[in-house]
Structures are given as C-alpha cells and as structure tokens.
Design an enzyme around this catalytic site. Structure first.
Site, short mmCIF file in Angstrom:
data_model
loop_
_atom_site.label_atom_id
_atom_site.label_comp_id
_atom_site.label_asym_id
_atom_site.label_seq_id
_atom_site.Cartn_x
_atom_site.Cartn_y
_atom_site.Cartn_z
N ASP A 193 2.78 -3.58 -1.32
CA ASP A 193 3.45 -4.06 -2.53
C ASP A 193 3.98 -5.46 -2.25
OD1 ASP A 193 3.05 -1.58 -3.66
OD2 ASP A 193 5.17 -1.04 -3.78
N HIS A 235 4.97 -7.20 -7.63
CA HIS A 235 4.78 -5.84 -8.15
C HIS A 235 5.93 -5.40 -9.05
CE1 HIS A 235 3.70 -1.68 -8.40
NE2 HIS A 235 4.62 -1.26 -7.57
N GLU A 266 2.95 1.48 1.41
CA GLU A 266 3.04 2.86 0.93
C GLU A 266 1.80 3.66 1.32
OE1 GLU A 266 5.75 1.86 -3.02
OE2 GLU A 266 3.57 1.86 -3.20
N HIS A 317 -3.08 -0.80 -6.10
CA HIS A 317 -2.19 0.03 -5.29
C HIS A 317 -2.87 1.33 -4.88
CE1 HIS A 317 1.37 -2.56 -5.97
NE2 HIS A 317 0.63 -2.91 -7.01
N HIS A 360 12.71 -0.80 -4.50
CA HIS A 360 11.80 -1.91 -4.76
C HIS A 360 12.57 -3.16 -5.19
CE1 HIS A 360 8.53 1.07 -4.84
NE2 HIS A 360 7.67 0.07 -4.81
N HIS A 380 -1.45 0.90 0.90
CA HIS A 380 -1.47 -0.42 0.29
C HIS A 380 -0.15 -1.15 0.46
CE1 HIS A 380 0.36 2.08 -2.87
NE2 HIS A 380 1.02 0.98 -3.18
#
Length: 218
Positions: free
Chosen positions: A52, A56, A177, A46, A165, A50
């Site tokens: 997710d 994750h 992100e 991460h 998330h 990057h």
C-alpha cells in the site's frame, strides 16, 4: 543463502479484499498452437501479497513509483502475536516487549498466524493493529510495516474508517499486506525484500516478499 517466500501465490479466483477486482489468469497462447505461451492477467493493484502506497488512502499521497526502493530491502523484526481471537486488537503494550531497540531496522512485520485462513471467510475476521502501534513505530523510525492479514485495520464493518492506514500512510509510510510463511523465518534480523511491480502512478502493487538469511544460519 536461505530464502523463505513470504508471498501468496497469484491465481484465478484467489481471495481479494471485498469489492476489489476478481483475479483471472488465463492462457491466451500456447507453444503447440502458437509457438510460444502467454497468459493474460486481470487483477487489482492490491492483489495477493502487496504494498500500500500512501496514495491508497491519503489524498495526494505518494504513489508506488515515488517510493525509494532502498526502503523496501533491509533487516526486519518479526513480532509474534499469535493465539488472537477474531477481530482482536493488537495494542502497543501487548507487543512493546518485542519492539525495543529498533535501530538499524528497515521494517517490522507482525505474525498473527492468520495467513493459514487465506481463502476462507474467516480470513476477513483477522486481528487488527491499534493506531498507537503506527504512531510508536513511526516515532522509532520505522516507516515500513507488514502484516500476515488482509489489513492492519478492520476489513468487516469498518464504515470506511482506516485509522492505522491514516496514521501510517499519512506519515509517508508503506504497508505490506497478505504476508505468509512468517513462521518459517526462524532466525533473528532476517533481511526482507518487498519490491513492488513498477506500476507508474499506482496506489499499490503486488510484491514478491522474501526473507533472506545471508549467513546461512538454520
């Protein structure tokens, strides 16, 4: 074609999520001594800008290599929500007027302006997205969302709770992100690419995020 790089450069000592592996980029061979140059990279999955994957934060969720790459290239909506206070929550009513008619879009990205603090302690006090935003976007058919912050959930004092998330990745969505330079995307419906490194079985991966203006509009 106009191209805007939306990625944070990866370099030794760059800011990472608290507790993630430190980043080191070291030259291990040089043209002078070895006839070629090679670097060693140590970084977490991460690092920098990057992706997710569901794995994750969702037990048994899909990994990076499970994601259909076609989902990660397409027209995007950039939502402006600047002037926010540290840790302020972006609610659905505060952005709903910018999120009408999402038909045909591949992703939505939120521009808070917080990327200007990348590398500073203040970057950890970023605004966050309310879980309702996740539910509303998913209901509208949007399953890729990006933020110019470290996290759509609180980074500090979150006690392990990541409600955005959980909602978004739990539905098979993908989160990008640490975006940057969103302010430079000045045209409507940019085509955005957020292709990850092909890390087999990984929970996340750095991406080279770019916004394209195929028609050359300024």
């Amino acid at each position: 074609m106009r191209v805007v790089d939306l990625s944070q450069p990866i370099h030794t000592g760059m800011q990472v999520y608290p507790g993630d592996p430190d980043v080191t980029l070291t030259t291990v061979a040089t043209v002078t001594e070895d006839g070629y140059q090679v670097a060693s990279l140590h970084a977490g999955s991460h690092t920098g800008t990057h992706l997710d994957a569901p794995l994750h934060s969702i037990p048994g969720g899909g990994s990076v290599d499970d994601i259909d790459l076609a989902r990660l290239i397409g027209p995007a909506r950039i939502v402006r929500c600047t002037g926010l206070a540290p840790n302020e929550v972006v609610t659905w009513p505060s952005v709903a007027d910018q999120l009408g008619n999402l038909d045909g879009l591949a992703m939505v990205m939120f521009r808070t302006g917080w990327s200007e603090y990348f590398g500073e302690d203040r970057y950890l006090e970023h605004p966050v997205l309310a879980p309702e935003v996740a539910h509303r976007l998913l209901a509208a058919g949007i399953d890729v969302v990006g933020v110019d912050t470290l996290n759509p959930d609180p980074t500090l004092d979150n006690e392990g709770r990541l409600p955005f998330h959980t909602a978004f990745l739990g539905a098979g969505g993908v989160i990008i992100e640490n975006l940057t330079n969103l302010v430079e995307v000045t045209w409507d419906r940019p085509v955005v690419s957020v292709l990850p490194l092909a890390l087999a079985g990984a929970d996340g991966a750095p991406v080279r995020a770019v916004a394209l203006d195929a028609d050359g509009r300024r």
